[in-house]
Design a protein around this motif. Structure first.
Motif, PDB file in Angstrom:
ATOM      1  N   TYR A  50       0.840  -1.192   0.000  1.00 14.12           N
ATOM      2  CA  TYR A  50       0.000   0.000   0.000  1.00 14.12           C
ATOM      3  C   TYR A  50       0.875   1.242   0.000  1.00 14.12           C
ATOM      4  CZ  TYR A  50      -3.067   3.702   1.580  1.00 14.12           C
ATOM      5  OH  TYR A  50      -3.743   4.887   1.676  1.00 14.12           O
ATOM      6  N   ARG A  51       0.548   2.168  -0.868  1.00 12.64           N
ATOM      7  CA  ARG A  51       1.207   3.468  -0.874  1.00 12.64           C
ATOM      8  C   ARG A  51       0.120   4.518  -0.747  1.00 12.64           C
ATOM      9  NH1 ARG A  51       4.231   0.727  -4.838  1.00 12.64           N
ATOM     10  NH2 ARG A  51       6.367   0.450  -4.184  1.00 12.64           N
ATOM     11  N   MET A  52       0.274   5.385   0.221  1.00  8.16           N
ATOM     12  CA  MET A  52      -0.759   6.379   0.461  1.00  8.16           C
ATOM     13  C   MET A  52      -0.782   7.424  -0.651  1.00  8.16           C
ATOM     14  SD  MET A  52       0.976   8.396   3.619  1.00  8.16           S
ATOM     15  CE  MET A  52       0.050   9.874   3.589  1.00  8.16           C
ATOM     16  N   ASP A  53      -1.947   8.026  -0.832  1.00  4.86           N
ATOM     17  CA  ASP A  53      -2.104   9.092  -1.809  1.00  4.86           C
ATOM     18  C   ASP A  53      -1.374  10.330  -1.316  1.00  4.86           C
ATOM     19  OD1 ASP A  53      -3.748   7.322  -3.097  1.00  4.86           O
ATOM     20  OD2 ASP A  53      -5.608   8.306  -2.496  1.00  4.86           O
ATOM     21  N   ILE A  54      -0.679  10.997  -2.232  1.00  5.11           N
ATOM     22  CA  ILE A  54       0.033  12.221  -1.888  1.00  5.11           C
ATOM     23  C   ILE A  54      -0.607  13.357  -2.667  1.00  5.11           C
ATOM     24  CG2 ILE A  54       2.246  13.412  -1.909  1.00  5.11           C
ATOM     25  CD1 ILE A  54       3.566  10.634  -1.824  1.00  5.11           C
ATOM     26  N   LEU A  55      -1.255  14.255  -1.960  1.00  8.21           N
ATOM     27  CA  LEU A  55      -1.950  15.393  -2.538  1.00  8.21           C
ATOM     28  C   LEU A  55      -1.256  16.651  -2.058  1.00  8.21           C
ATOM     29  CD1 LEU A  55      -4.606  16.439  -3.992  1.00  8.21           C
ATOM     30  CD2 LEU A  55      -5.542  16.609  -1.703  1.00  8.21           C
ATOM     31  N   GLN A  56      -0.772  17.462  -2.999  1.00  4.79           N
ATOM     32  CA  GLN A  56      -0.070  18.679  -2.627  1.00  4.79           C
ATOM     33  C   GLN A  56      -0.594  19.842  -3.451  1.00  4.79           C
ATOM     34  OE1 GLN A  56       3.949  17.343  -3.438  1.00  4.79           O
ATOM     35  NE2 GLN A  56       4.355  17.174  -1.255  1.00  4.79           N
ATOM     36  N   GLY A  57      -0.704  20.973  -2.835  1.00  5.08           N
ATOM     37  CA  GLY A  57      -1.049  22.190  -3.540  1.00  5.08           C
ATOM     38  C   GLY A  57      -2.523  22.503  -3.532  1.00  5.08           C
ATOM     39  N   ASN A  58      -2.883  23.436  -4.413  1.00  3.22           N
ATOM     40  CA  ASN A  58      -4.255  23.923  -4.515  1.00  3.22           C
ATOM     41  C   ASN A  58      -4.987  23.188  -5.630  1.00  3.22           C
ATOM     42  OD1 ASN A  58      -2.275  26.114  -3.754  1.00  3.22           O
ATOM     43  ND2 ASN A  58      -4.179  27.064  -3.122  1.00  3.22           N
ATOM     44  N   VAL A  59      -6.172  22.710  -5.344  1.00  3.93           N
ATOM     45  CA  VAL A  59      -7.023  22.123  -6.380  1.00  3.93           C
ATOM     46  C   VAL A  59      -7.750  23.280  -7.054  1.00  3.93           C
ATOM     47  CG1 VAL A  59      -8.945  20.600  -6.876  1.00  3.93           C
ATOM     48  CG2 VAL A  59      -7.321  20.002  -5.084  1.00  3.93           C
ATOM     49  N   VAL A  60      -7.454  23.497  -8.325  1.00  3.09           N
ATOM     50  CA  VAL A  60      -8.120  24.533  -9.105  1.00  3.09           C
ATOM     51  C   VAL A  60      -8.801  23.830 -10.272  1.00  3.09           C
ATOM     52  CG1 VAL A  60      -7.828  26.632 -10.464  1.00  3.09           C
ATOM     53  CG2 VAL A  60      -6.413  26.253  -8.452  1.00  3.09           C
ATOM     54  N   VAL A  61     -10.103  24.043 -10.407  1.00  2.00           N
ATOM     55  CA  VAL A  61     -10.858  23.408 -11.485  1.00  2.00           C
ATOM     56  C   VAL A  61     -11.236  24.442 -12.539  1.00  2.00           C
ATOM     57  CG1 VAL A  61     -11.706  21.508 -10.051  1.00  2.00           C
ATOM     58  CG2 VAL A  61     -13.002  23.627 -10.165  1.00  2.00           C
ATOM     59  N   VAL A  77      -9.441  37.577  -6.593  1.00  2.00           N
ATOM     60  CA  VAL A  77      -8.802  36.376  -7.152  1.00  2.00           C
ATOM     61  C   VAL A  77      -8.549  35.360  -6.051  1.00  2.00           C
ATOM     62  CG1 VAL A  77      -6.724  35.505  -8.286  1.00  2.00           C
ATOM     63  CG2 VAL A  77      -7.790  37.620  -9.095  1.00  2.00           C
ATOM     64  N   GLN A  78      -8.085  35.832  -4.910  1.00  2.00           N
ATOM     65  CA  GLN A  78      -7.818  34.927  -3.794  1.00  2.00           C
ATOM     66  C   GLN A  78      -9.105  34.317  -3.258  1.00  2.00           C
ATOM     67  OE1 GLN A  78      -5.383  36.637  -0.749  1.00  2.00           O
ATOM     68  NE2 GLN A  78      -5.167  34.703   0.356  1.00  2.00           N
ATOM     69  N   ALA A  79     -10.212  35.042  -3.319  1.00  2.00           N
ATOM     70  CA  ALA A  79     -11.500  34.491  -2.880  1.00  2.00           C
ATOM     71  C   ALA A  79     -11.948  33.362  -3.790  1.00  2.00           C
ATOM     72  CB  ALA A  79     -12.552  35.597  -2.840  1.00  2.00           C
ATOM     73  N   ILE A  80     -11.586  33.434  -5.071  1.00  2.00           N
ATOM     74  CA  ILE A  80     -12.005  32.395  -6.019  1.00  2.00           C
ATOM     75  C   ILE A  80     -11.039  31.214  -6.020  1.00  2.00           C
ATOM     76  CG2 ILE A  80     -12.342  31.900  -8.487  1.00  2.00           C
ATOM     77  CD1 ILE A  80     -13.359  34.782  -8.781  1.00  2.00           C
ATOM     78  N   LEU A  81      -9.731  31.488  -6.058  1.00  2.00           N
ATOM     79  CA  LEU A  81      -8.739  30.418  -6.206  1.00  2.00           C
ATOM     80  C   LEU A  81      -8.119  29.960  -4.889  1.00  2.00           C
ATOM     81  CD1 LEU A  81      -6.768  31.629  -9.353  1.00  2.00           C
ATOM     82  CD2 LEU A  81      -8.659  30.023  -9.239  1.00  2.00           C
ATOM     83  N   GLY A  82      -8.221  30.759  -3.866  1.00  2.00           N
ATOM     84  CA  GLY A  82      -7.573  30.421  -2.609  1.00  2.00           C
ATOM     85  C   GLY A  82      -6.199  31.057  -2.525  1.00  2.00           C
ATOM     86  N   THR A  83      -5.492  30.761  -1.449  1.00  2.00           N
ATOM     87  CA  THR A  83      -4.158  31.303  -1.247  1.00  2.00           C
ATOM     88  C   THR A  83      -3.195  30.642  -2.218  1.00  2.00           C
ATOM     89  OG1 THR A  83      -4.670  31.591   1.088  1.00  2.00           O
ATOM     90  CG2 THR A  83      -2.347  31.668   0.468  1.00  2.00           C
ATOM     91  N   TRP A  95       1.224  34.993  -9.257  1.00  2.00           N
ATOM     92  CA  TRP A  95       0.886  33.968  -8.281  1.00  2.00           C
ATOM     93  C   TRP A  95       0.824  32.634  -9.005  1.00  2.00           C
ATOM     94  CZ3 TRP A  95      -3.897  36.265  -5.292  1.00  2.00           C
ATOM     95  CH2 TRP A  95      -3.459  37.282  -4.444  1.00  2.00           C
ATOM     96  N   ASP A  96       1.389  31.617  -8.376  1.00  2.00           N
ATOM     97  CA  ASP A  96       1.374  30.271  -8.957  1.00  2.00           C
ATOM     98  C   ASP A  96       0.562  29.342  -8.069  1.00  2.00           C
ATOM     99  OD1 ASP A  96       3.114  30.496 -11.309  1.00  2.00           O
ATOM    100  OD2 ASP A  96       4.679  30.983  -9.852  1.00  2.00           O
ATOM    101  N   TYR A  97      -0.350  28.630  -8.692  1.00  2.00           N
ATOM    102  CA  TYR A  97      -1.148  27.600  -8.030  1.00  2.00           C
ATOM    103  C   TYR A  97      -0.721  26.270  -8.639  1.00  2.00           C
ATOM    104  CZ  TYR A  97      -4.112  31.408  -6.411  1.00  2.00           C
ATOM    105  OH  TYR A  97      -4.577  32.543  -5.815  1.00  2.00           O
ATOM    106  N   VAL A  98      -0.043  25.450  -7.854  1.00  2.00           N
ATOM    107  CA  VAL A  98       0.474  24.173  -8.337  1.00  2.00           C
ATOM    108  C   VAL A  98      -0.261  23.066  -7.609  1.00  2.00           C
ATOM    109  CG1 VAL A  98       2.532  22.754  -8.635  1.00  2.00           C
ATOM    110  CG2 VAL A  98       2.730  25.238  -8.703  1.00  2.00           C
ATOM    111  N   PHE A  99      -0.674  22.050  -8.362  1.00  2.00           N
ATOM    112  CA  PHE A  99      -1.398  20.924  -7.785  1.00  2.00           C
ATOM    113  C   PHE A  99      -0.758  19.640  -8.285  1.00  2.00           C
ATOM    114  CE2 PHE A  99      -4.579  17.604  -8.550  1.00  2.00           C
ATOM    115  CZ  PHE A  99      -4.971  17.359  -7.258  1.00  2.00           C
ATOM    116  N   THR A 114      -1.151  29.904 -13.379  1.00  2.00           N
ATOM    117  CA  THR A 114      -0.385  31.103 -13.061  1.00  2.00           C
ATOM    118  C   THR A 114      -1.247  32.315 -13.329  1.00  2.00           C
ATOM    119  OG1 THR A 114       1.628  29.952 -13.719  1.00  2.00           O
ATOM    120  CG2 THR A 114       1.772  32.330 -13.467  1.00  2.00           C
ATOM    121  N   VAL A 115      -1.318  33.189 -12.340  1.00  2.00           N
ATOM    122  CA  VAL A 115      -2.132  34.404 -12.421  1.00  2.00           C
ATOM    123  C   VAL A 115      -1.177  35.591 -12.447  1.00  2.00           C
ATOM    124  CG1 VAL A 115      -3.928  35.748 -11.292  1.00  2.00           C
ATOM    125  CG2 VAL A 115      -3.970  33.269 -11.123  1.00  2.00           C
ATOM    126  N   PHE A 116      -1.327  36.468 -13.446  1.00  2.00           N
ATOM    127  CA  PHE A 116      -0.467  37.646 -13.587  1.00  2.00           C
ATOM    128  C   PHE A 116      -1.273  38.896 -13.268  1.00  2.00           C
ATOM    129  CE2 PHE A 116       1.303  34.408 -16.362  1.00  2.00           C
ATOM    130  CZ  PHE A 116       2.646  34.453 -16.041  1.00  2.00           C
TER     131      PHE A 116
END
Length: 198
Positions: A50-61, A77-83, A95-99, A114-116
């Motif tokens: 078993y290997r656990m799931d590794i979830l990192q970063g912001n989920v942006v859809v 923008v932060q209210a919509i995408l998060g920190t 700002w970079d949102y990496v998932f 990436t938000v400019f």
């Protein structure tokens, strides 16, 4: 070098000369031992650990990115995408949102949004191909097929066969009037001490 130093060096070299081949053999043994333990851990690939799931970063859809409009403030923008995951002092207008998501038996997922900004206002958005919220939730539920799920109820035939082998009577069998023990006999058969002194 004087004679004493050369003599001491040769004695040390002769005395510990066997350590170099031994160290080489041990290091080679460690590498083959690592491969052998990896094969044994999965029993030749038949069982995967078993290997656990590794979830990192912001989920942006996709719906979140579509809600962004040029000219929005940073707070909007932060209210919509998060920190943002990355907000560098060297790139104050970006700002970079990496998932990333790593799951056993599935290819890793990695998405970058990436938000400019131009001053305090949103200028443009650069994003990888993003899933919709429904697609993302469906990807979380997707697992490797585990095969046929076992039946969680036994049939009447299986219960009778179990009782015939000497198993405990089923709740249905103990509920039958002829199998129900006498209440008075049951109370005298088991007597427990009181929980608290009287």
């Amino acid at each position: 070098m004087n004679v004493a130093a050369r003599l001491l060096t040769s004695l040390v070299a002769r005395r510990y000369a066997w350590t170099v081949p031994l160290a080489g053999a041990l290091l080679a043994g460690c590498a083959s031992l690592n491969d052998a333990t990896a094969r044994l851990a999965s029993l030749g690939g038949a069982i995967t650990p078993y290997r656990m799931d590794i979830l990192q970063g912001n989920v942006v859809v996709r719906e979140q990115v579509q809600a962004l409009q040029p000219g929005m403030t940073r707070e909007q923008v932060q209210a919509i995408l998060g920190t943002p995951l990355v907000a560098s002092v060297f790139h104050a207008n970006r700002w970079d949102y990496v998932f990333t998501l790593q799951r056993q038996g599935q290819p890793p997922q990695r998405r970058v949004v990436t938000v400019f900004f131009d001053g305090d206002r949103l200028a443009r958005v650069q994003a990888d191909e993003l899933p919709t919220e429904e697609e993302f939730v469906a990807s979380l539920a997707a697992r490797r097929p585990a095969g046929q799920a076992p039946a969680l109820e036994a049939s009447e035939e299986q219960l009778r066969a179990f009782e015939a082998k000497g198993g405990a009577p089923t709740p249905a069998a103990s509920a039958r009037p002829e199998a129900a023990p006498d209440a008075a006999a049951a109370s005298t058969a088991r007597s427990y001490p009181p929980l608290e002194p009287r």
